[in-house]
Design an enzyme around this catalytic site. Structure first.
Site, PDB file in Angstrom:
ATOM      1  N   GLU A 209      11.116 -30.171  21.991  1.00 45.36           N
ATOM      2  CA  GLU A 209      12.093 -30.636  22.977  1.00 45.36           C
ATOM      3  C   GLU A 209      12.387 -29.430  23.844  1.00 45.36           C
ATOM      4  OE1 GLU A 209      12.901 -33.652  23.230  1.00 45.36           O
ATOM      5  OE2 GLU A 209      12.066 -34.328  21.337  1.00 45.36           O
TER       6      GLU A 209
ATOM      7  N   CYS B 108      20.821 -29.502  27.461  1.00 52.98           N
ATOM      8  CA  CYS B 108      19.444 -29.798  27.878  1.00 52.98           C
ATOM      9  C   CYS B 108      19.384 -31.067  28.718  1.00 52.98           C
ATOM     10  CB  CYS B 108      18.560 -29.949  26.647  1.00 52.98           C
ATOM     11  SG  CYS B 108      19.247 -31.105  25.464  1.00 52.98           S
TER      12      CYS B 108
END
Ligand code: NAP
Length: 504
Positions: free
Chosen positions: A237, A276
């Site tokens: 990720e 994020c």
């Protein structure tokens, strides 16, 4: 490595793995952690996950206090801490309700492979016999660990957690709380802070690595022999230039316009933009550019930056001075092809702390031509967003796609046609899409909050992984095997879901 308090700049702790026997940690996970988890049935593992989450919930104040030293306000800390144990509780519930009362999963119905029905096939999922190494980013020291740990425990896979150095002290305390609760089977969870030299060299085909962090580190790890030659199951990720899109119908005065403006500001300032999933690119119709810029700037002017525990503060500090330097460098790159619409990267008024000693930064709103490259390429991992006007809604999919794959995009519009074509046009570039209008916004969980029931991850630049996603995340830690044979063999498998692994 020395870690400083993000707010005062004072030395806080040192982080190092020197002297740790990492080879033995890997062996301990394999020899003790795996078997102790395999001995439990899925509902028992779900109970472990629940007890672990409740132990964290009981002692959450301790984690909030530590989070403040990393610059997080109380509401920032809740996103990480409550978000973390909340995620574990959702997984526990999934484990209780959606997994069988046994240790293996038998999928689907038998598939006929011969004309007479004497030869059939079916998929069976069993626990991998290795371990999960999770390598996490600094911004979610609790949630980042738990969203990976909960599905691994349900699947019967022991875990070694390696947190990012700047916030390892928070993860360490969370692990301590979980271990002190005395609910985890032996060897199911280990923590290594600092470097992890040689650990990947020991991993092979039964192991998993779950990485969260920058695209550059993801690329380095992905090239390791463990992944390229020994097929460690690797998920990344990475960073991502997430978008939010304002529909042409959402003019000033409509609830949707206000929802969009509020959401951009929330995403810029929560955790000082160190999420994020934060909105980095805000696309607005050309005709609404000025009005949107003004409305966002007005709200940003009301943001109070300062020490997380000082009165009235609504945005804390970045995690450290290095991170602030990094964000300033990225802002400079973005500024070369855009205008500064709000904020000064070199100056900020701060409440309750020293603006230079602490890692404080003003929220920064930029505006740019959507054909400029930097807004689609440069991630400033802080309270930074670029406003990008589009001339025609038909251009939106192409503009959004220039981010080369993102975790999430949101669109705010009550125009069903616009929403439908935007969703279809950009879905392939995203792991998650959030569509908001005045009705859904009242119950929305937010642009920036991944839900454990749904996919978290994204294609391309976002890393190409899928982390959360309910049962899928548990299945990720299991091995799916097609078993072909007589129907009696396959029937016996289905009955054996309550049997032991050794009994299959
Ligand atoms: P990072 O510098 O890439 O570090 C991530 C992790 O990798 C840290 O634990 C780091 O440890 C470790 N690491 C670095 N080199 C390693 C190596 N050679 N072997 C093993 N581990 C290694 O990222 P970060 O600065 O912590 O996080 C910020 C970035 O993460 C941002 O770009 C953000 O977009 C991204 N992010 C993405 C998501 C998502 O879900 N997609 C979530 C959060 C953050 P040390 O700290 O000890 O060096």
């Amino acid at each position: 490595m020395a870690v400083a308090d993000a707010v005062t700049g004072e030395a806080l702790c040192r982080v190092s793995s020197d002297g740790l026997d990492l080879e033995n940690a890997v062996q301990h996970a394999r020899r003790v952690g795996g078997p102790s988890l395999h001995a439990l049935r899925f509902p028992e593992r779900a109970a472990v996950v629940k007890s672990m989450a409740l132990a964290l919930s009981d002692r959450k104040e301790e984690l909030y206090e530590l989070s403040a030293r990393a610059g997080a306000t109380r509401s920032d800390a809740k996103v990480d801490v409550d978000g973390g144990f909340g995620t574990a509780l959702v997984y526990s519930s999934i484990g209780r309700k959606a997994l069988p009362d046994g240790r293996i999963v038998v999928e689907d119905e038998p598939i006929l492979l011969g004309k007479e029905g004497r030869f059939v096939g079916r998929h069976v999922l069993t626990s991998r016999r290795g371990l999960a190494l999770q390598i996490n980013a600094f911004n979610f020291p609790v949630w980042g660990m738990l969203e990976k740990l909960a599905p691994a425990l349900l699947a019967g896979v022991p875990t070694i957690v390696k947190p990012a150095t700047p916030t390892a002290f928070i993860t360490e305390h969370a692990v301590r709380i979980m271990l002190e609760a005395g609910v985890l089977p032996d060897g199911a969870l280990q923590l290594v802070c600092g470097f992890v030299p040689g650990v990947l060299d020991q991993l092979g085909g039964q192991d998993l690595v779950g990485f969260t962090g920058s695209a550059a580190t993801a690329a380095r790890l992905r090239a390791h022999d463990a992944v390229t030659r020994r097929s460690v199951r690797f998920t990344a990720e990475a960073d991502s230039l997430n978008s939010s899109i304002l529909g042409p119908d959402a003019v000033p005065g409509t609830p949707e316009f206000d929802i969009f403006v509020d959401q951009v500001v929330v995403e810029m300032t929560t955790k000082a933009g160190q999420k994020c999933t934060a909105i980095r690119r805000a696309f607005v119709p050309h005709a609404l550019y000025e009005a949107t810029a003004e409305a966002i700037a007005e709200k940003l002017a009301a943001v109070v930056v300062g020490a997380p525990d000082a009165d009235g503060v609504t945005m804390g500090a970045l995690v450290g001075l290095d991170q602030r330097e990094d964000v300033r460098t990225q802002i400079a790159k973005l500024s070369r092809s855009g205008d500064l619409l709000f904020g000064d990267p070199g100056k900020v008024d701060v409440v309750g702390a020293d603006a230079e000693r602490g890692a404080f930064l003003s929220p920064i709103l930029l505006g740019a031509d959507p054909d400029a490259r930097a807004p689609h390429e440069v991630e400033a991992f802080g309270p930074v967003c670029t406003l990008l006007p589009f001339a025609d809604p038909a251009d939106v999919p192409d503009l959004v796609a220039r981010g080369e794959g993102s975790l999430v995009a949101s669109m705010v519009s009550a125009d069903a046609d616009f929403v439908r074509s935007a969703v279809v046009g950009i879905a392939a570039h995203h792991g998650r899409l959030v569509v908001l209008d005045q009705r859904s916004a009242t119950e929305s969980t937010g642009h920036g909050i991944p839900m454990p029931q749904l996919v978290h991850g994204g294609p391309g630049r976002a890393g190409g992984g899928e982390e959360a996603g309910g049962l899928r995340a548990v299945y990720h830690h299991l091995q799916r095997t097609a078993v072909q044979g007589g129907p009696e063999v396959v029937d016996a498998l289905a009955r054996s879901t309550s049997g032991s692994l050794a009994g299959i």
